[in-house]
Design an enzyme around this catalytic site. Structure first.
Site, PDB file in Angstrom:
ATOM      1  CB  CYS A 140      -3.306 -13.904   0.541  1.00  0.00           C
ATOM      2  SG  CYS A 140      -2.593 -14.799   1.895  1.00  0.00           S
ATOM      3  CB  CYS A 200      -4.369 -19.388   3.364  1.00  0.00           C
ATOM      4  SG  CYS A 200      -3.252 -17.980   3.378  1.00  0.00           S
ATOM      5  N   GLY A 260      18.986   1.116 -11.680  1.00  0.00           N
ATOM      6  CA  GLY A 260      18.161   2.226 -11.195  1.00  0.00           C
ATOM      7  C   GLY A 260      18.086   3.404 -12.133  1.00  0.00           C
ATOM      8  CB  CYS A 297      -4.578 -14.752   5.016  1.00  0.00           C
ATOM      9  SG  CYS A 297      -5.689 -15.251   3.681  1.00  0.00           S
TER      10      CYS A 297
END
Lengths: 297, 258
Positions: free
Chosen positions: A266, A244, A32, A241
């Site tokens: 998506c 799909c 970080g 979605c």
């Protein structure tokens, strides 16, 4: 003579790669923490992923399989040109399949498919400093990181709640890494924040214009900041979605016509195609294929 | 008042190259005591205040603070992290210009709440409740809690700055000309407020001012500075009613009588 002869492998010279690898090693050692590095000019404008490209160029080997995504998609300008760039300068194998890739360079998304040990995710970062818009002085923000003075980060979240009734930050949502450094996860939607936590893959972040590299090693704790009475939440979508039928994935809104027609699909194109190849179908799959055929007839 | 001083200052000097900022200042401050530092512009008041509040490193001398754990710590030998922690928990600093002490682009509530969040408070409801409580105590309407200080008048900004400093219940507050730039009626209300708060909370305060009326109203004790040195100190009423040094006499006699 082919094109390769004019470039060192993966474009950057070996000394530069060495310098960037040192920065990456330091970044991995201090999860970080933003490590300064001598960012190079790249044959692309700042803001197009110069940081990510330099990190990828430094870790890329001849045996690697590279995938590049932009907002989750493999077929957008940024993804296509960076992929073509590495094909040209490193002659490396490329793929659009998340499971096949060893290195995935990404802009603004984490793939839906959980990443595995041995994979490396390289983020393109525009602004690495999470405190930048709260405290403009870099000297001061570095001191705040050093002394772990992160009260200001919560001031931003407080302001969000007082203005909107909830934490309205939806992307670049600040996280605390391994209980120490507060980090900007780059402008990924906060939907992807939980995927960073305890990820099996190595995550590297490169900011070219800002000359910073930072990292989240595999199996590292990544916690999104929040309040006890306003806990962190990810986005949810009403419908699956349209192509799909996937649920619990991040969706993009696609405008279909000028009469208000739209669909949600998506944002991870590979995930969507993979599901369709396995026989999943969303509510609008047939109709869009039908529409596509019309001009040809 | 407790018998143990909160702050022990011994022979503090600050030189800017060959110039003198302040010279050989010594005093002790007890809990609940308000000390005024007066003198004309350039007499070293602000330099002294900066040294005491660790904004400047003194060139020589020692400043010891009585920590909550009962130990005296030499401020010069504390780490920066510990010093900054002290600054935002046990101390307050009220600037002359509220814009220096406030975040002008975040709401009043967040300004007050920042110190709470900095010491680890992570409950939005509680933070907002304390912010709201403190706004009421400094006479800012609770409906202004989501407004930015940019929308506030000078007097309101100064009161907001005071609330922001007092929310963590500090034991020592430094004030640099807290009423500078405010008109007299606003000054009067602010002084009233500060006096009430200092009394209710048992705060110790060091107030730098060139306004002797402010010093008389707020302080128990007073130091008069000239050319970087303290030339006279004592109880405020004694110094103002019976000044001994010629310069203090001049200063007191210069007060405009209306």
């Amino acid at each position: 003579m082919n094109d390769l002869a004019t470039y060192n492998f993966a474009y950057l010279d070996e000394q530069t790669k060495r310098m960037i690898r040192r920065a990456i090693l330091k970044a991995i050692a201090i999860p970080g923490y933003q490590v300064p590095f001598a960012s190079r000019e790249m044959p692309m404008p700042y803001g197009w992923g110069t940081g990510g490209v330099q990190v990828t160029a430094s870790i890329l080997g001849p045996d690697d399989v590279l995938k590049v995504i932009d907002q989750g998609a493999d077929d957008t300008t940024n993804a296509v040109s960076i992929r073509a760039f590495f094909q040209k300068v490193a002659n490396v194998a490329v793929t659009t399949k998340t499971v096949e890739a060893t290195i995935i360079q990404t802009r603004h998304r984490i793939p839906e498919e959980p990443l595995k040990e041995g994979q490396t995710l390289v983020y393109q970062v525009p602004i690495p400093e999470p405190l930048r818009f709260l405290e403009p002085r870099e000297t001061e923000t570095r001191k705040m990181h050093a002394l772990e003075e992160y009260g200001l980060m919560h001031v931003k979240l407080y302001e969000d709640i007082s203005r909107n009734g909830h934490i309205a930050t939806t992307y670049a949502y600040p996280v605390k890494v391994e209980g120490r450094y507060v980090m900007d996860p780059s402008p990924t939607p906060k939907f992807d924040n939980p995927k960073m936590h305890m990820s099996e893959a190595l995550q590297l972040f490169g900011a070219g214009r800002e000359k910073r590299i930072y990292a989240v090693p595999p199996f590292t704790e990544v916690v999104s900041l929040d309040f006890e009475d306003h806990p962190f939440e990810i986005q949810t979508f009403e419908k699956p979605c349209a192509l799909c039928g996937a649920e619990n994935v991040y969706l993009d809104e696609v405008v279909l016509d000028d009469r208000g027609g739209r669909m949600f699909v998506c944002s991870d194109t590979d995930h969507c195609e993979d599901r369709r190849a396995h026989g999943h179908a969303g509510s609008m799959l047939a109709s869009t294929q039908h529409q596509r055929k019309e001009p040809a007839e | 008042m407790s018998a143990v001083p909160l702050l022990k200052v011994r022979d503090v000097s600050k030189f800017y190259g060959s110039r003198i900022g302040c010279r050989n200042v010594s005093f002790e401050l007890y809990p609940g005591e308000v000390l005024a530092v007066v003198g004309e512009s350039g007499s070293g008041k602000t330099t002294l205040l900066s040294c005491l509040s660790t904004r400047l490193m003194p060139s020589s001398g020692m400043i010891e603070y009585h920590m909550r754990d009962g130990q005296y710590r030499d401020l010069a030998h504390m780490g920066e992290a510990a010093r900054r922690f002290l600054m935002r928990t046990d101390w307050g600093f009220v600037h002359q210009n509220p814009a220096d002490g406030l975040r002008m682009t975040v709401s009043a509530g967040a300004n007050v709440g920042e110190r709470l969040m900095a010491v680890g408070d992570r409950h939005y409801g509680n933070i907002r409740a304390s912010a709201s409580d403190w706004l009421r105590r400094v006479e800012i309407g609770e409906d202004r809690i989501d407004d930015q200080p940019r929308a506030f008048s000078g007097g309101m900004r100064q009161r907001l700055q005071i609330a922001r400093n007092l929310v963590t219940s500090p034991r020592l507050v430094f004030m640099d000309e807290p009423t500078g730039g405010l008109d007299v009626s606003v000054q009067a209300r602010l002084l009233d407020l500060v006096r009430g708060l200092v009394h209710d909370l048992g705060l110790a305060a060091i107030i730098v001012t060139h306004d002797l009326a402010v010093a008389r109203l707020l302080s128990h004790r007073m130091m008069v500075m000239k050319d970087g040195a303290v030339i006279e100190q004592g109880l405020t009423d004694r110094v103002l009613d019976d000044p001994r040094e010629p310069y203090t006499q001049l200063l007191v006699s210069s007060i405009l009588q209306v």
